[in-house]
Motif scaffolding. Structure first.
Motif, PDB file in Angstrom:
ATOM      1  N   ALA A 134      32.430  30.686   1.369  1.00  0.00           N
ATOM      2  CA  ALA A 134      33.366  31.571   2.052  1.00  0.00           C
ATOM      3  C   ALA A 134      32.644  32.560   2.961  1.00  0.00           C
ATOM      4  CB  ALA A 134      34.220  32.320   1.025  1.00  0.00           C
ATOM      5  N   LEU A 135      31.443  32.968   2.575  1.00  0.00           N
ATOM      6  CA  LEU A 135      30.671  33.880   3.421  1.00  0.00           C
ATOM      7  C   LEU A 135      30.292  33.239   4.747  1.00  0.00           C
ATOM      8  CD1 LEU A 135      28.260  35.540   0.821  1.00  0.00           C
ATOM      9  CD2 LEU A 135      30.117  36.662   2.063  1.00  0.00           C
ATOM     10  N   GLN A 136      30.316  31.927   4.798  1.00  0.00           N
ATOM     11  CA  GLN A 136      29.977  31.215   6.023  1.00  0.00           C
ATOM     12  C   GLN A 136      31.195  30.924   6.896  1.00  0.00           C
ATOM     13  OE1 GLN A 136      26.955  27.959   5.174  1.00  0.00           O
ATOM     14  NE2 GLN A 136      27.364  28.614   3.078  1.00  0.00           N
ATOM     15  N   ASP A 137      32.345  31.403   6.463  1.00  0.00           N
ATOM     16  CA  ASP A 137      33.613  31.191   7.166  1.00  0.00           C
ATOM     17  C   ASP A 137      33.994  32.484   7.882  1.00  0.00           C
ATOM     18  OD1 ASP A 137      36.298  30.903   7.930  1.00  0.00           O
ATOM     19  OD2 ASP A 137      36.789  29.679   6.192  1.00  0.00           O
ATOM     20  N   GLN A 142      34.689  38.552   5.306  1.00  0.00           N
ATOM     21  CA  GLN A 142      34.875  39.969   5.001  1.00  0.00           C
ATOM     22  C   GLN A 142      35.594  40.168   3.674  1.00  0.00           C
ATOM     23  OE1 GLN A 142      36.588  41.132   8.917  1.00  0.00           O
ATOM     24  NE2 GLN A 142      35.001  42.691   8.934  1.00  0.00           N
ATOM     25  N   GLN A 143      36.620  39.380   3.422  1.00  0.00           N
ATOM     26  CA  GLN A 143      37.313  39.480   2.139  1.00  0.00           C
ATOM     27  C   GLN A 143      36.381  39.125   0.989  1.00  0.00           C
ATOM     28  OE1 GLN A 143      40.718  36.921   1.798  1.00  0.00           O
ATOM     29  NE2 GLN A 143      41.202  37.579  -0.289  1.00  0.00           N
ATOM     30  N   THR A 144      35.567  38.105   1.185  1.00  0.00           N
ATOM     31  CA  THR A 144      34.626  37.698   0.142  1.00  0.00           C
ATOM     32  C   THR A 144      33.575  38.763  -0.100  1.00  0.00           C
ATOM     33  OG1 THR A 144      34.954  35.378   0.736  1.00  0.00           O
ATOM     34  CG2 THR A 144      32.981  35.915  -0.541  1.00  0.00           C
ATOM     35  N   ARG A 145      33.060  39.340   0.971  1.00  0.00           N
ATOM     36  CA  ARG A 145      32.074  40.419   0.820  1.00  0.00           C
ATOM     37  C   ARG A 145      32.684  41.598   0.082  1.00  0.00           C
ATOM     38  NH1 ARG A 145      29.592  43.827   5.824  1.00  0.00           N
ATOM     39  NH2 ARG A 145      31.736  44.610   5.748  1.00  0.00           N
TER      40      ARG A 145
END
Length: 265
Positions: A134-137, A142-145
Motif C-alpha cells: 500500500a505504501l507503493q500506491d 498516506q492512509q497507510t502511513r
C-alpha cells in the motif's frame, strides 16, 4: 560534523567517543539519525560511536533520482572508510538490519558482531506485507502511513516519540515511503526472514536483538527457542512501551549493547 561522499552524494554523520570496535548506528528508512541521539550519547561514554544519515535523509544530500538498499550499503561503507575505524559493530534500527547483514558479508571480521533493534525477525506477516504494498500506491500511501504512525505512537504521551514519528518521519513524501515499501518487500521476498538470512552466514556472526514491542510472550519464546538452537543469537527485551526503546530507555539499551560488545565472541 564530519561528512563524506558516497556515489557522489554528501553523507553527514556524527563521530563521538573513543575505543573500538566502534558502534555504527543505522537508522531505518524514512527517518533521520535523530532517533539515536539519546542512545548514542550514552554509548559514546564507553566507546566510539558513528551515527549516519542515509542519502535523502536528515542532513545528507538528496539524490535527484531513485536509489535502493544497495546505495544505503554504499553509504555505510563510505562512513566506515572515512572514519578510519578498523572494527565496527552495526546497531541497526528495524529494516536497516538488512544493511547490517550485508556489511558483515562485505567486510567479514571487520564487522564481528551485529546489534539489531526492533525488527520483524521471522517471516513477515501478511498484514505487514500488505502495508508495504500500500505504501507503493499513490492513492493509499498516506492512509497507510497514518495507520503506521498511530500504531507506533499508540496514544503514548512521549514527546520525543511523537516528534520523531510525526515531524521527522512525517517529513518524507511518497517517493521515499514507496521506496521503503519496495526495498523492504524485496528483502523479505529474497531472504524469507532476517533469521534465515543470518543463519546462512558462514561462519555465523554474533547477534543481539533488543526490542520492547510487541509485548508478547509467544514472540519472545520463539526467539529464545531459536537462540537455544543457534547460540550465536541472543535476545533481550527493553523496558519501553513503544517500538522505539532507544528513545524511552537509552540507559538500559546502552548497558545491554556494551555488555554484548565487551563479552568474548
Amino acid at each position: 560534523m564530519p561528512e563524506t561522499t558516497s556515489g557522489g552524494m554528501r553523507i553527514s554523520y556524527d563521530d563521538a567517543g573513543t575505543g573500538e570496535p566502534a558502534l555504527l548506528f543505522l537508522p531505518g528508512w524514512c527517518g533521520s539519525r535523530r532517533v539515536f541521539t539519546p542512545l548514542a550519547t550514552q554509548c559514546a561514554a564507553q566507546r566510539r560511536t558513528l551515527v549516519l544519515d542515509w542519502r535523502g535523509h536528515g542532513q545528507s544530500e538528496t539524490p535527484n533520482g531513485d536509489f535502493g538498499a544497495s546505495a544505503l550499503v554504499d553509504d555505510a561503507l563510505a562512513v566506515i572508510a572515512a572514519s578510519g575505524a578498523k572494527r565496527v559493530v552495526p546497531v541497526a534500527l528495524s529494516h536497516a538490519g538488512w544493511v547490517a547483514i550485508e556489511l558483515h558479508r562485505r567486510l567479514g571480521s571487520q564487522v564481528g558482531k551485529l546489534v539489531l533493534l526492533d525488527w520483524i525477525l521471522f517471516a513477515a506477516p501478511p498484514p505487514f506485507l500488505e502495508a508495504l504494498q500500500a505504501l507503493q500506491d499513490s492513492m493509499r500511501w498516506q492512509q497507510t502511513r497514518e495507520q503506521l504512525f498511530a500504531m507506533w505512537i499508540g496514544g503514548l504521551a512521549i514527546p520525543e516519540l511523537s516528534y520523531y514519528v510525526r515531524e521527522d518521519m512525517g517529513s518524507y513524501g511518497f517517493d521515499m515511503w514507496s521506496r521503503a515499501g519496495r526495498e523492504i518487500s524485496a528483502a523479505y521476498a529474497q531472504a524469507t526472514s532476517p533469521l534465515h538470512a543470518l543463519a546462512t552466514l558462514k561462519p555465523p556472526v554474533s547477534v543481539l536483538h533488543l526490542y520492547a514491542q510487541p509485548d508478547s510472550p509467544d514472540y519472545l519464546a520463539a526467539q529464545q527457542a531459536f537462540s537455544a538452537e543457534q547460540p550465536w543469537f541472543q535476545v533481550r527485551t527493553m523496558p519501553a512501551r513503544s517500538h522505539f526503546p532507544m528513545l524511552e530507555a537509552p540507559n538500559e539499551m546502552a548497558a545491554a549493547i556494551e555488555e554484548f560488545i565487551s563479552a568474548s565472541p
